[in-house]
Design a protein around this motif. Structure first.
Motif, PDB file in Angstrom:
ATOM      1  N   GLY A   5      -6.395  -3.083  11.682  1.00 32.83           N
ATOM      2  CA  GLY A   5      -7.270  -3.637  10.663  1.00 32.83           C
ATOM      3  C   GLY A   5      -8.198  -2.580  10.107  1.00 32.83           C
ATOM      4  N   ASN A   6      -9.346  -3.013   9.612  1.00 30.65           N
ATOM      5  CA  ASN A   6     -10.328  -2.061   9.107  1.00 30.65           C
ATOM      6  C   ASN A   6     -10.806  -1.172  10.254  1.00 30.65           C
ATOM      7  N   THR A   7     -10.746   0.105  10.050  1.00 33.30           N
ATOM      8  CA  THR A   7     -11.125   1.048  11.098  1.00 33.30           C
ATOM      9  C   THR A   7     -12.292   1.910  10.626  1.00 33.30           C
ATOM     10  N   THR A   8     -13.046   2.405  11.562  1.00 34.16           N
ATOM     11  CA  THR A   8     -14.166   3.282  11.232  1.00 34.16           C
ATOM     12  C   THR A   8     -14.060   4.559  12.055  1.00 34.16           C
TER      13      THR A   8
ATOM     14  N   HIS B 227     -20.895   2.925  10.279  1.00 33.61           N
ATOM     15  CA  HIS B 227     -19.540   2.462  10.008  1.00 33.61           C
ATOM     16  C   HIS B 227     -19.145   2.691   8.557  1.00 33.61           C
ATOM     17  N   LYS B 228     -20.124   2.988   7.726  1.00 38.54           N
ATOM     18  CA  LYS B 228     -19.823   3.245   6.316  1.00 38.54           C
ATOM     19  C   LYS B 228     -19.151   4.594   6.123  1.00 38.54           C
TER      20      LYS B 228
ATOM     21  N   ASN C 291       0.831  -1.205   0.000  1.00 36.10           N
ATOM     22  CA  ASN C 291       0.000   0.000   0.000  1.00 36.10           C
ATOM     23  C   ASN C 291       0.865   1.254   0.000  1.00 36.10           C
TER      24      ASN C 291
ATOM     25  N   GLY D 137     -16.270   6.751   6.211  1.00 36.54           N
ATOM     26  CA  GLY D 137     -14.855   6.392   6.215  1.00 36.54           C
ATOM     27  C   GLY D 137     -13.962   7.417   6.886  1.00 36.54           C
TER      28      GLY D 137
END
Length: 300
Positions: A133-136, A146-147, A34, A149
């Motif tokens: 990991g995926n964070t909100t 949570h959508k 990334n 960003g």
């Protein structure tokens, strides 16, 4: 041993220079796809520090470092587009990371830089494994929210993954010593093993520059040298220093103590300014010459 190392000041002193931050990013991108993708979009030769980004950010606290960098493009208009970089250091996993970075992003990149796309890079050198990991933005809200960003791209760079020990001599001297210090700051035996070759690399630098950087590194690591059981480690560090003609540990400690005492006296003198004493009276009380008092008053 109480391991309260002063990580942030050391990290700032090393990576404040855009050239060293650029080298850090290139090294880290070798194993972070990334980050490699991000670097492919920008021209790191245009990396510039945002002055004062690590000072008080209104009422929100402190950001370690921040930079701008231009887009890599042959089109003049496209190449003038700026990207912001928030460089934050952590020595332990921190649950409050996201709200903290959002505040820094708003104050530095939105208010001061007129809202430019931002990549937040967290440099981590803690003892525990930490994978973000995926964070909100709003993890405590119902799933619908949570959508929403993050307002920036977040990349975690673990110092332990940046380089291998056999690469120390291939990395520029300051970066090599800093990465060794950060990677092994919690492991005395490994620090002892790899500090020597990292210090040896400083001989390629101008003497004064190398001496200054070695002193800063010693101050950062000094807790490892205060325990009597670490006496041999202390001697090893001292021998490495003496081989290249750098200041001894004792000299560094004396200078650090002298500066603390001088700052204490300056603060004392400034306090006397605040209660209205004249330069002559302050000179009589403190023992400092009137000319010195005058200079401190002018800087107050």
């Amino acid at each position: 041993m109480n391991q309260n190392f002063l990580h942030d000041p050391y990290v700032r002193s090393v990576f404040k220079d855009p050239i060293r931050t650029a080298e850090l990013l290139r090294l880290a991108a070798r194993k972070n796809s990334n980050l490699a993708q991000f670097l492919a979009t920008v021209n790191l030769d245009t990396l510039r520090e945002i002055p004062g980004a690590f000072s008080d950010v209104v009422s929100y606290g402190y950001s370690d470092l921040a930079f701008t960098v231009k887009i890599e493009s042959d089109e003049p208009k496209q190449a003038e587009l700026l990207v912001g970089i928030l460089e934050e250091h952590k020595s332990y996993p921190e649950s409050a990371l996201i709200p903290q970075l959002v505040k820094y992003w708003y104050e530095i990149m939105v208010r001061d830089q007129k809202n430019i796309p931002t990549v937040a890079i967290v440099l981590y050198n803690g003892k525990e494994s930490w994978k973000i990991g995926n964070t909100t933005m709003f993890p405590n809200y119902p799933e619908y929210y949570h959508k929403i960003g993050l307002p920036f791209i977040l990349e975690l760079v673990d110092v332990g993954d940046i380089f291998s020990e056999n690469e120390i001599s291939q990395i520029s001297p300051k970066i090599a010593l800093a990465l060794v210090a950060l990677k092994y700051v919690f492991s005395g035996e490994k620090l002892k093993k790899f500090l020597k070759p990292a210090i040896a690399g400083l001989k390629s630098l101008p003497h004064a520059e190398a001496e200054d950087f070695l002193s800063k590194t010693y101050v950062y690591l000094k807790q490892w040298f205060n325990d009597d059981t670490k006496e041999q480690f202390k001697m090893d560090f001292k021998k490495c220093s003496e081989v290249y003609g750098y200041k001894s540990i004792a000299e560094v400690e004396e200078e650090e103590f002298a500066e603390k005492m001088a700052q204490r006296d300056r603060d004392w003198i400034k306090a006397m300014f605040n209660i209205g004493l004249s330069d002559e009276n302050i000179s009589a009380v403190s023992g400092y010459p009137a000319e010195t008092i005058k200079k401190i008053r002018e800087q107050h």
